[in-house]
Scaffold this active site. Structure first.
Site, PDB file in Angstrom:
ATOM      1  CB  CYS A  59      31.205  43.957  29.705  1.00 53.57           C
ATOM      2  SG  CYS A  59      31.104  43.277  28.047  1.00 53.57           S
ATOM      3  CB  CYS A 100      30.367  39.461  27.490  1.00 54.47           C
ATOM      4  SG  CYS A 100      31.722  39.761  28.636  1.00 54.47           S
ATOM      5  CB  CYS A 132      31.726  36.867  37.647  1.00 53.50           C
ATOM      6  SG  CYS A 132      30.806  38.104  38.576  1.00 53.50           S
TER       7      CYS A 132
END
Length: 145
Positions: free
Chosen positions: A10, A82, A89
């Site tokens: 997240c 999210c 990422c």
């Protein structure tokens, strides 16, 4: 059978990823090693801790971490919870399956609220959505546990 390793990612590792880690461990501790981390580190959200404790899944012993601070780097699955984590990422080796399951952001949704029960209601709703997701994790991953 070797446990599968899952990272829940997240933005700040303060709320949604912490709840997901707690629920996944609650349902699958004997089959899954689960970790959570953030793109950044925001500290553990006290409302997340409170609503998870209400549900019987304490997360007060969790710590807010970035991916670099985790003791493990070799994951089978990375689940972003999210949009920011999905878009930012970090790189993982090709063998890691990166999946996304987004949830509302309780701190953002409650930023202008003052009534504690109203705030807790938002956190409880997201907690329950994450619980439902975690309980169906094998289907989401396309595996049996």
């Amino acid at each position: 059978m070797e446990k599968i390793r899952i990272l829940v990612l997240c933005t700040g590792n303060s709320c949604r990823s912490q709840m997901a880690e707690g629920w996944i461990r609650h349902f699958y501790a004997d089959k899954v090693d689960v970790y959570s981390a953030g793109i950044e580190k925001h500290g553990l959200n006290p409302y997340a801790v409170r609503v998870m404790s209400e549900a019987g899944v304490p997360i007060d012993n969790h710590a807010s971490n970035t991916v670099d601070e985790l003791p493990v780097r070799d994951f089978d699955y990375v689940i972003t919870v999210c949009s920011n984590a999905r878009e930012n990422c970090p790189y993982f080796p090709a063998k890691v399956k990166v999946l996304h399951k987004g949830f509302d952001d309780p701190p953002y949704l409650t930023r202008d609220m003052e009534d504690e029960e109203e705030i807790l209601s938002v956190y409880r709703k997201v907690r329950d959505e994450i619980r439902d997701f975690a309980s169906s994790l094998p289907e989401f991953l396309g595996i049996s546990l």
